[in-house]
Design an enzyme around this catalytic site. Sequence first.
Site: not given
Length: 731
Positions: A430, A433, A435-437, A451, A549
């Site tokens: 994934g 916005g 970051g990257t998983v 993450k 959220d």
Amino acid sequence: MKVIKMKHVYVLAMVVVLVGTTVAADSATNTCSHTCGGQEIPYPFGIDDNNTSSECFLGRRLIPLTCNESKIYAGDMEVLNIDIFNAQIEASFYVSKYCGVHNYNKPRLNSGSYIISSKENKFITVGINSFGYFNSYRGGENKYSTGCLTRSFGLPRLIDNETCSGIGCCQVDIPPKMWNISIEAYNFNQNSSLYCSYAFVVKNGSYTFSTNHLSPKGFRYEELPVVLDWTIGEENCSTASSKKNGVNYGCKNNSHCDDKDTYFGYRCHCNQGFEGNPYHPNGCTDINECEKDLLHDCKTKAYCNNTDGKYNCFCPKGYSGNGTKEVGCQLDDENANSIVLLIVLGVGITFILLFLGTFSYLMYHKRKFIKMKEKFFEQNGGLILKQKLSTREDSSSQTRQDSSTQSAKIFTQDQLNKATKNFDENLIIGKGGFGTVFKGLLDDKRIVAIKKSKIIDRSQIDQFINEVVVLSQINHRNVVKLLGCCLETEVPLLVYEFVTNGTLSGFIHTQSNKVNNETWKTRLKIAAEVAEALSYLHSYASIPIIHRDVKSDNILLDRTNTAKVSDFGASRLVPLDQTEIATMVQGTIGYLDPEYMQTSQLTEKSDVYSFGVVLVELLTGEKPFCFVIQDGLWNEENKQEIKEVAVLAAKCLRLRGEERPSMKEVAMELEGMRLMNKHSWINDDSNVEESRFLLHESSSSFYEPGDSITHGDIGYDSLKDHVLIALDDGR
Ligand SMILES: *[C@@H]1O[C@H](CO)[C@@H](O)[C@H](O)[C@H]1NC(C)=O
Ligand SMILES: *[C@@H]1O[C@H](CO)[C@@H](O)[C@H](O)[C@H]1NC(C)=O
Ligand SMILES: *[C@@H]1O[C@H](CO)[C@@H](O)[C@H](O)[C@H]1NC(C)=O
Ligand SMILES: *[C@@H]1O[C@H](CO)[C@@H](O)[C@H](O)[C@H]1NC(C)=O
Ligand SMILES: *[C@@H]1O[C@H](CO)[C@@H](O)[C@H](O)[C@H]1NC(C)=O
Ligand SMILES: *[C@@H]1O[C@H](CO)[C@@H](O)[C@H](O)[C@H]1NC(C)=O
Ligand SMILES: *[C@@H]1O[C@H](CO)[C@@H](O)[C@H](O)[C@H]1NC(C)=O
Ligand SMILES: *[C@@H]1O[C@H](CO)[C@@H](O)[C@H](O)[C@H]1NC(C)=O
Ligand SMILES: *[C@@H]1O[C@H](CO)[C@@H](O)[C@H](O)[C@H]1NC(C)=O
Ligand SMILES: *[C@@H]1O[C@H](CO)[C@@H](O)[C@H](O)[C@H]1NC(C)=O
Ligand SMILES: *[C@@H]1O[C@H](CO)[C@@H](O)[C@H](O)[C@H]1NC(C)=O
């Protein structure tokens, strides 16, 4: 032949002036200088600047030297070279010329201690019809003569060029003992003034005959170099050295006397092993034979010991032999062993030092790396986190004996590098916005999602820590589980349980085509689970948690489509004594509670609103705008449920937070519907009316500013308004 009587003596050569037989040696050294225009004048020679009429040199019979315009003169002969070693001096001497009875000269040299060197010179006569004499006087009389003649009656071309062959040029050796000399040139034709005759003594090799010299005025030399042997003193060696005072003895320290082949006086030579000027007051100096390979026969310079006038070859301790080239030095057996031992030790020690050096170098770098990791750990709030976790653990262990509460683990960078194969791009599951998983496999075979935040604002560390702390407290099957974090990297890493089936958003929007009652059942389940999770968070025992959220993107599904609420980065812990707190408005447009947006007052009802939007998404299969019940979802069997959920969604989406049901009520309602297909408190007309928008065509009305801020308290319109806000905000 007859010697023709000379009418005039054209040139008279120098005359050696003899002075008294006793000479004060000290006055000699005192008044002499030893340079002339930069040239050195070595002992025993010297220049008597003051003309004190004393001899300025050791041998009284030596011609005094003078210095005129940087040139050294002996009498009127220019001195060209002084050779102490061979006891010779080279000087220019006159050529005898005969050009008729009125034009001739007869040079003479009362040479004192100088003897015309018989080895180094030749006597030469040049001319067509000529002869020359070379005379030596004893006591004023001519006692010995030698010379040569050359006549040619034929053609001049017969004369050999460049060699003094006897025709045009004749030469003879110089006999020994020639001193007090005169030279005379003659012509057989006395009256010839055109063709001249020449006679001279010259250093062997310094004159080359040419046929040109036979032509009138072809011969241009007035002087030519002559080599003179010299001696000092008048006595032989034994007499000179045995003289009582010995002050005038010429051979100084480390030298010896030599009177061999001399007719009077003596010469000095340095002793063997010494060098320098034996006439110099300091005498000869030792030669260091060891420094010059040719002078010693030791195997190496190191085996050579220089001594006064000599040298010795030797072998160092522990060696046998005499150090000479032929024998050299051999290592004694005992010493050989100890040397080998020393070498082995040396090599060993060097090796160990090298090893230690490398080791400490590596350690230094490792330490630097660890330091860096520690720095990041600190920067990333590691200390705060540790503290929070520990206090929380304390309090939770006091308040709840529930073992399900377990703290997040702090992972090391190494562990996570290994789990993700150094963050291999193929393992990215994934991106967004945040970051990257990455998908990762821990050592204990657990699959995790890691993450990796984008470079985060250091001021947002608190938020990050917050997520860690919040999540680490929660152990609910519908909340994604945080396993731990890693703070040693520049950006902190979060480690979650791995949820296999992606997001709810993906789930809804990929099955937009064929939906049916089965789909609805699943969606209802998911809605109930999310509601349950949020309800749990809101009623969380110690401090309620507001997610802030809630959206379909933040709801993950596992293999059995069990919902897992995730992304608690914006979550807030609300202290029990406060029901609402003021915050900076945060969340996702479309899901954002309009009341919260206006007042910035955060309550649990904001989550209820957002959940309402999710419910609508579940009903409509649409992204949060332009909601209509999705085709295929609605059928006879579930229309009552769908109605009820729509009503529930509408209630959740009421403009005023306080009119929205609590998450607990929502959860109970959904769970009830799921399990019993029953409805409860929401089944009244106004509520149905509230949901009409969902059940019919979407409104064509446009958002007008002010509508959403109506104080009319009529909840029905708020949903419509909100939807349009969302549409307008261009999600
Ligand atoms: C020459 O004589 C003067 C005075 O008599 C003296 O000062 C000077 O040192 C002498 N020079 C040498 C080279 O002896
Ligand atoms: C040096 O003294 C001698 C006499 O002692 C004299 O004949 C000679 O001319 C002098 N030379 C010079 C250069 O003064
Ligand atoms: C020095 O040499 C110049 C010319 O070379 C000569 O005129 C002069 O007389 C010389 N002086 C002495 C003292 O011999
Ligand atoms: C050389 O000539 C000088 C002067 O004419 C004289 O005093 C001296 O004795 C002669 N030398 C010999 C060895 O005849
Ligand atoms: C002899 O040699 C000289 C130069 O070395 C030259 O100038 C001359 O012409 C030669 N004479 C003859 C006859 O070749
Ligand atoms: C040389 O010249 C003189 C006169 O000047 C003469 O008397 C004599 O005979 C000549 N000698 C020879 C060999 O020609
Ligand atoms: C000197 O003369 C001899 C012949 O007498 C000759 O063999 C020798 O090479 C000459 N030496 C020099 C240096 O010209
Ligand atoms: C040295 O000279 C002395 C006297 O002048 C003489 O008696 C002696 O024999 C000489 N010695 C040698 C070795 O010629
Ligand atoms: C002579 O030389 C030796 C060494 O070469 C030194 O020991 C000695 O003192 C010297 N003697 C004098 C009088 O200079
Ligand atoms: C060199 O020789 C001197 C004198 O013979 C002696 O004293 C010295 O020890 C020697 N040095 C060596 C290294 O043999
Ligand atoms: C060194 O030893 C060799 C052989 O024993 C011998 O011939 C030689 O003379 C020796 N050299 C010295 C300087 O002792």
